[in-house]
Design an enzyme around this catalytic site. Structure first.
Site, PDB file in Angstrom:
ATOM      1  N   LYS A 104       0.858  -1.190   0.000  1.00  0.00           N
ATOM      2  CA  LYS A 104       0.000   0.000   0.000  1.00  0.00           C
ATOM      3  C   LYS A 104       0.889   1.233   0.000  1.00  0.00           C
ATOM      4  CE  LYS A 104      -4.508   0.975   0.449  1.00  0.00           C
ATOM      5  NZ  LYS A 104      -5.653   0.071   0.221  1.00  0.00           N
ATOM      6  N   GLY A 214     -21.311   6.673   3.547  1.00  0.00           N
ATOM      7  CA  GLY A 214     -20.277   7.033   2.574  1.00  0.00           C
ATOM      8  C   GLY A 214     -20.899   7.066   1.196  1.00  0.00           C
ATOM      9  N   GLY A 216     -19.202   8.149  -1.656  1.00  0.00           N
ATOM     10  CA  GLY A 216     -18.099   8.436  -2.585  1.00  0.00           C
ATOM     11  C   GLY A 216     -18.052   7.363  -3.648  1.00  0.00           C
ATOM     12  N   ASN A 217     -16.843   7.145  -4.149  1.00  0.00           N
ATOM     13  CA  ASN A 217     -16.623   6.208  -5.230  1.00  0.00           C
ATOM     14  C   ASN A 217     -17.251   4.836  -4.984  1.00  0.00           C
ATOM     15  OD1 ASN A 217     -15.585   5.887  -7.683  1.00  0.00           O
ATOM     16  ND2 ASN A 217     -13.455   6.241  -7.089  1.00  0.00           N
ATOM     17  N   GLY A 219     -19.307   3.792  -2.047  1.00  0.00           N
ATOM     18  CA  GLY A 219     -20.658   3.814  -1.470  1.00  0.00           C
ATOM     19  C   GLY A 219     -21.721   4.205  -2.476  1.00  0.00           C
TER      20      GLY A 219
END
Ligand code: GLU
Length: 412
Positions: A104, A214, A216-217, A219
């Protein structure tokens, strides 16, 4: 705070390791990262001055294949968080059965305050600092929080500039025109939906009501896909506020409202609720798709959902998963629920390696098969040990890792 994320990741792993009576030396081998990088990235800002950003990459474990995992752009990201996220990637990749280890990356920055030009120079700077250590057979980044296909495009181009030739397989989540894969944009959400469908089928639940934290992308796409199945989404939220309508929200209109006003806040025909209230709604399915650590021992007793689909990384603590399991509520852990993203990243990497592109139908069929199998494996392990799905997922992944360690000669 972020140090707690690492402690939590370790705690989740240790529960599985303990049940398997994993030798202490193997626990040591599996809980220490192979390599940690930190680079200073000087960026010429639009005002003409140089600003130095800090970038990280942790290559936690590459026993099962090249390390793989996204890059996060966030003001609060730090090395402990990146380490935890790379550890999670190691186990996620084992659960969904892709031939990768865990990695990561992250850059401390606030992308909302950067111009496109600054963002491009920052992204290229990260690759300049890291290019020796990443690559199609070494370590393969991808998008994560606040990174996207455009950023991947700048990164693959910077790698091309330095190496002098195209290496599309060095990064995934790229735009379609630059070696990206069909289905990658919605992959995390779509994978989660496939897993949820499998769970609903297994437990004979039809027409669930759903709340999504959420928007965003991940959710938002999940809400759209679930609504398209005819399921009733009664609540959604973003970092500012949540909205609730017990008759169900029209997700297409909510997402239009969000893109126009930058928030779901003040959406007509809904009641305002807080993020905390959303988590405690009386729904069948709760989808935490935003932050880490939102369901812990502090609020777990108030959670009513039968299924918690962990689309974020680390939203539910190991302790909370166990409490839920005892109340016959199932937290489908992040390393299973959100592994659709890296599964399609794997497909993207394969397509890059063979120089051929599959159509969306083919990608989604392959994704569905992978997610269903991953669910079944975790479900069977949960039954075998009569244990929560989170610990079961670790047990399943650790067993796989142990097999590889035996073959490589670490375990005699
Ligand atoms: N960032 C995503 C995750 O947390 C995707 C990683 C990838 O595709 O390599 O799983």
């Amino acid at each position: 705070m972020a140090k707690d994320v690492w402690e939590e990741a370790l705690n989740q792993f240790n529960r599985g390791a303990k049940i398997l009576k994993l030798d202490e030396s193997i626990v040591e081998l599996l809980t220490n990262p192979k390599r940690i990088f930190q680079v200073s990235i000087p960026v010429r800002m639009d005002n003409g001055k140089i600003k130095v950003f800090q970038g990280f990459r942790v290559q936690f474990n590459d026993f099962r294949g090249p390390t793989k995992g996204g890059i996060r752009y966030h003001p609060n990201v730090d090395i402990h968080e990146v380490k935890a996220l790379s550890f999670w990637m190691t186990w996620k990749n084992a659960v969904v059965d892709v031939p990768f280890g865990g990695g990561k990356g992250g850059i401390i920055c606030n992308p909302k305050e950067l111009s496109q030009g600054e963002l491009e120079r920052l992204s290229r700077g990260y690759i300049e600092g890291m290019h020796k250590y990443i690559g199609s057979e070494k370590d393969i980044p991808a998008p994560d929080m606040y990174t996207n296909p455009q950023i991947m495009a700048w990164m693959v181009d910077e790698y091309h500039r330095i190496e002098g030739h195209n290496v599309f397989g060095m990064i995934t989540g790229k735009p379609l025109e630059l070696g990206g894969s069909e289905g990658r944009m919605q992959a995390t959400a779509q994978g989660g939906v496939y897993v949820l469908e499998e769970a609903l089928k297994t437990y004979n639940v039809t027409n669930p009501t759903i709340a999504v934290q959420g928007f965003g992308n991940v959710g938002m796409i999940a809400a759209k896909l679930l609504a398209a199945k005819g399921f009733k989404i009664v609540a959604v939220s973003d970092s500012k506020e949540g909205i609730y309508n017990k008759e169900g929200l029209d997700i297409a209109t909510v997402s239009k409202h969000k893109s126009e006003t930058k928030s779901v806040k003040d959406f007509p025909e809904s009641t305002a609720i807080t993020n905390e209230e959303l988590l405690e709604l009386d729904v069948e399915v709760l989808v935490p798709a935003a932050l880490e650590g939102v369901i812990t021992k502090k609020n777990v007793d108030n959670i009513k959902a039968k299924f918690i689909l962990e689309l974020a990384n680390g939203p539910v603590s190991a302790e909370a998963r166990e409490v839920l399991f005892k109340k016959e509520q199932i937290a489908i852990p992040d390393i299973l629920a959100n592994s659709g993203g890296v599964a399609v990243s794997y497909f993207e990497w394969v397509q890059n390696n063979i120089g051929y592109a599959w159509d969306e139908k083919e990608v989604l069929e392959k994704l569905k098969a992978k997610m269903s199998l991953a669910f079944d494996n975790v479900y069977e392990t949960s039954k075998e040990f009569n244990i929560d799905f989170g610990t079961a997922a670790y047990i399943y992944a650790i067993r796989k890792m142990v097999k590889v360690l035996e073959l490589r000669g670490y375990i005699k």
